[in-house]
Design a protein around this motif. Structure first.
Motif, PDB file in Angstrom:
ATOM      1  N   THR A  32       0.849  -1.192   0.000  1.00 60.96           N
ATOM      2  CA  THR A  32       0.000   0.000   0.000  1.00 60.96           C
ATOM      3  C   THR A  32       0.881   1.237   0.000  1.00 60.96           C
TER       4      THR A  32
ATOM      5  N   GLU B  19      -4.825   5.693   1.673  1.00 58.05           N
ATOM      6  CA  GLU B  19      -3.987   4.492   1.627  1.00 58.05           C
ATOM      7  C   GLU B  19      -4.527   3.617   0.514  1.00 58.05           C
TER       8      GLU B  19
ATOM      9  N   ASP C  39      -3.561   0.703  -2.868  1.00 51.10           N
ATOM     10  CA  ASP C  39      -2.663  -0.258  -3.487  1.00 51.10           C
ATOM     11  C   ASP C  39      -2.199   0.345  -4.814  1.00 51.10           C
TER      12      ASP C  39
ATOM     13  N   THR D 148      -4.370  -0.231  -7.856  1.00 51.56           N
ATOM     14  CA  THR D 148      -5.741   0.287  -7.845  1.00 51.56           C
ATOM     15  C   THR D 148      -6.008   1.061  -9.134  1.00 51.56           C
TER      16      THR D 148
END
Length: 113
Positions: free
Chosen positions: A18, A29, A31, A34
């Motif tokens: 993350t 926060e 990844d 994403t």
């Protein structure tokens, strides 16, 4: 011994996966994998701005489709959030203007006869 070591490795890789991204003064926060669309939905849930109106800018480049990592977003980057404004006249004004132009054209045609 190997079980504990492999468990420790997965934990550290999980925490390193993350990254923190700032949009304005709010930190998120996320990844790195994403998608930009899902990140916009996260912002919509926090800021109450429709995701279709959000434009994210990183270093002068607008984030398009794909992942955050694919668009060059790194740890602790600050993204600029802009609102997309639909351009154009209001429908009512456009209709009124077109009516005036039609009337004017008709008059000009009548004078030309």
């Amino acid at each position: 011994l190997e079980k504990g070591l492999s468990n420790q490795i997965t934990r550290t890789s999980y925490f390193n996966s993350t990254m923190q991204i700032f949009v304005g003064s709010t930190a998120y926060e996320v990844d790195p994998a994403t998608s930009v669309e899902s990140f916009k939905l996260m912002i919509e849930n926090a800021e109450f701005v429709p995701s279709r109106q959000i434009r994210l800018v990183n270093g002068g480049m607008t984030l398009e489709d794909g992942s955050l990592e694919g668009n060059g977003v790194e740890e602790d980057d600050t993204l600029e959030m802009r609102l997309a404004v639909d351009a154009g006249m209001r429908r009512k004004w456009r209709k009124k203007r077109m009516r005036r132009l039609r009337r004017k054209r008709r008059k000009m045609r009548q004078r030309a006869r």
